[in-house]
Design a protein around this motif. Sequence first.
Motif, mmCIF file in Angstrom:
data_model
loop_
_atom_site.group_PDB
_atom_site.id
_atom_site.type_symbol
_atom_site.label_atom_id
_atom_site.label_comp_id
_atom_site.label_asym_id
_atom_site.label_seq_id
_atom_site.Cartn_x
_atom_site.Cartn_y
_atom_site.Cartn_z
ATOM 1 N N VAL A 186 0.835 -1.208 0.000
ATOM 2 C CA VAL A 186 0.000 0.000 0.000
ATOM 3 C C VAL A 186 0.867 1.254 0.000
ATOM 4 O O VAL A 186 1.772 1.390 0.827
ATOM 5 C CB VAL A 186 -0.930 0.001 1.237
ATOM 6 C CG1 VAL A 186 -1.704 1.310 1.331
ATOM 7 C CG2 VAL A 186 -1.886 -1.187 1.177
ATOM 8 N N ALA A 187 0.582 2.176 -0.929
ATOM 9 C CA ALA A 187 1.265 3.477 -0.939
ATOM 10 C C ALA A 187 0.639 4.415 0.076
ATOM 11 O O ALA A 187 1.332 5.194 0.730
ATOM 12 C CB ALA A 187 1.184 4.101 -2.329
ATOM 13 N N GLY A 188 -0.691 4.353 0.187
ATOM 14 C CA GLY A 188 -1.354 5.262 1.120
ATOM 15 C C GLY A 188 -2.857 5.154 1.015
ATOM 16 O O GLY A 188 -3.398 4.250 0.367
ATOM 17 N N TYR A 189 -3.503 6.111 1.671
ATOM 18 C CA TYR A 189 -4.962 6.086 1.813
ATOM 19 C C TYR A 189 -5.540 7.462 1.505
ATOM 20 O O TYR A 189 -4.865 8.478 1.639
ATOM 21 C CB TYR A 189 -5.337 5.673 3.244
ATOM 22 C CG TYR A 189 -4.791 4.325 3.623
ATOM 23 C CD1 TYR A 189 -5.483 3.155 3.328
ATOM 24 C CD2 TYR A 189 -3.536 4.213 4.244
ATOM 25 C CE1 TYR A 189 -4.960 1.910 3.658
ATOM 26 C CE2 TYR A 189 -3.000 2.970 4.575
ATOM 27 C CZ TYR A 189 -3.722 1.827 4.280
ATOM 28 O OH TYR A 189 -3.201 0.589 4.590
ATOM 29 N N ALA A 190 -6.807 7.455 1.143
ATOM 30 C CA ALA A 190 -7.529 8.708 0.899
ATOM 31 C C ALA A 190 -9.003 8.438 1.174
ATOM 32 O O ALA A 190 -9.404 7.293 1.422
ATOM 33 C CB ALA A 190 -7.328 9.172 -0.545
ATOM 34 N N ILE A 191 -9.770 9.492 1.141
ATOM 35 C CA ILE A 191 -11.224 9.335 1.213
ATOM 36 C C ILE A 191 -11.733 9.095 -0.207
ATOM 37 O O ILE A 191 -11.310 9.778 -1.142
ATOM 38 C CB ILE A 191 -11.903 10.608 1.770
ATOM 39 C CG1 ILE A 191 -11.326 10.990 3.129
ATOM 40 C CG2 ILE A 191 -13.427 10.407 1.868
ATOM 41 C CD1 ILE A 191 -11.830 12.351 3.642
ATOM 42 N N GLY A 192 -12.631 8.136 -0.352
ATOM 43 C CA GLY A 192 -13.253 7.903 -1.651
ATOM 44 C C GLY A 192 -14.752 8.152 -1.573
ATOM 45 O O GLY A 192 -15.390 7.826 -0.569
ATOM 46 N N LEU A 193 -15.295 8.751 -2.601
ATOM 47 C CA LEU A 193 -16.752 8.830 -2.744
ATOM 48 C C LEU A 193 -17.132 8.034 -3.981
ATOM 49 O O LEU A 193 -16.589 8.264 -5.062
ATOM 50 C CB LEU A 193 -17.231 10.280 -2.890
ATOM 51 C CG LEU A 193 -16.935 11.247 -1.739
ATOM 52 C CD1 LEU A 193 -17.560 12.617 -2.032
ATOM 53 C CD2 LEU A 193 -17.441 10.707 -0.421
ATOM 54 N N ASP A 194 -18.026 7.081 -3.782
ATOM 55 C CA ASP A 194 -18.490 6.218 -4.869
ATOM 56 C C ASP A 194 -19.925 6.647 -5.182
ATOM 57 O O ASP A 194 -20.871 6.140 -4.596
ATOM 58 C CB ASP A 194 -18.410 4.758 -4.387
ATOM 59 C CG ASP A 194 -18.928 3.768 -5.408
ATOM 60 O OD1 ASP A 194 -19.014 4.129 -6.596
ATOM 61 O OD2 ASP A 194 -19.233 2.625 -5.003
#
Length: 284
Positions: free
Chosen positions: A165-173
Amino acid sequence: MKLCFFNDKRLGLVRDENVFDVTSVLAKLPACGYPHPTHDIFIEALATPAFRKELAEVTLGKPLRVADVRLLSPVLNPGKIVAAPVNYLKHYQESLDDPETFTRAHVRKIQESGLFLKATSSLIGAGEPVQLRHHDRRTDHEVELAVIIGRPCQAVSSSDALDYVAGYAIGLDITVRGPEERSFRKSIDTYTVLGPWLVTSDELTDPARLDLSIKVNGDLRQHANTRDLIIDVPGLIAFASSFYTLLPGDIIITGTPEGVAPINPGDVMEADISGIGSMSVRVA
Ligand code: MN
């Protein structure tokens, strides 16, 4: 480290409310002629000590305020967006109870339905509006933890998965409801939001206990914790990589909790995930 792209594809290092322009380090990326690679070479470079050293040693100038920049997707060239269907028990129940037969028809346990893909052309950042289409149909928000893959992996085990894993973010689907396949209804332009920035996996080391929420026009709509995921982040990477080779920049959105509800033009969505931050996204 929190990294964003902003304005005309400038690279930013985010610290508190400030964005430092570190675009100069992009000159260190390998030149790539036609045909372009099918992965994101910036995210690929993030995994290398040499590029991390460049980022650590770049001279920081006067910062901009986060509030004053237009945030783009923190991954500009993902090869694919992998998405989990119903992956929280309470959302599973909510979907089974939905009066619309077409909603119930899509509901199966994630282990049976597997994952699905969203078109990369649907991707925007927090500073760009979600532009609704098909105004005669209901369109829902879904807030999700997004995982950005950093290194190629194929059939990786759950126990090793977080190493990729490079990193994380918030996702909106964003989802227009109806009888069609998920990937069709969820791949409309602007229907995938990633932001506000990427938090690297050395800073956010444990994705298993993150609070996530979304408000629409100030009203709390969804609030849950990633501890309640049916298949957790390592499990999703293992599951996805048993079918697809995952490449740097590939995005996995991990599924939404209960509380999905309609959005309309003029609404403002405020999404928050602990350890990442929050973002405000307009609906047009
Ligand atoms: Mn979803």
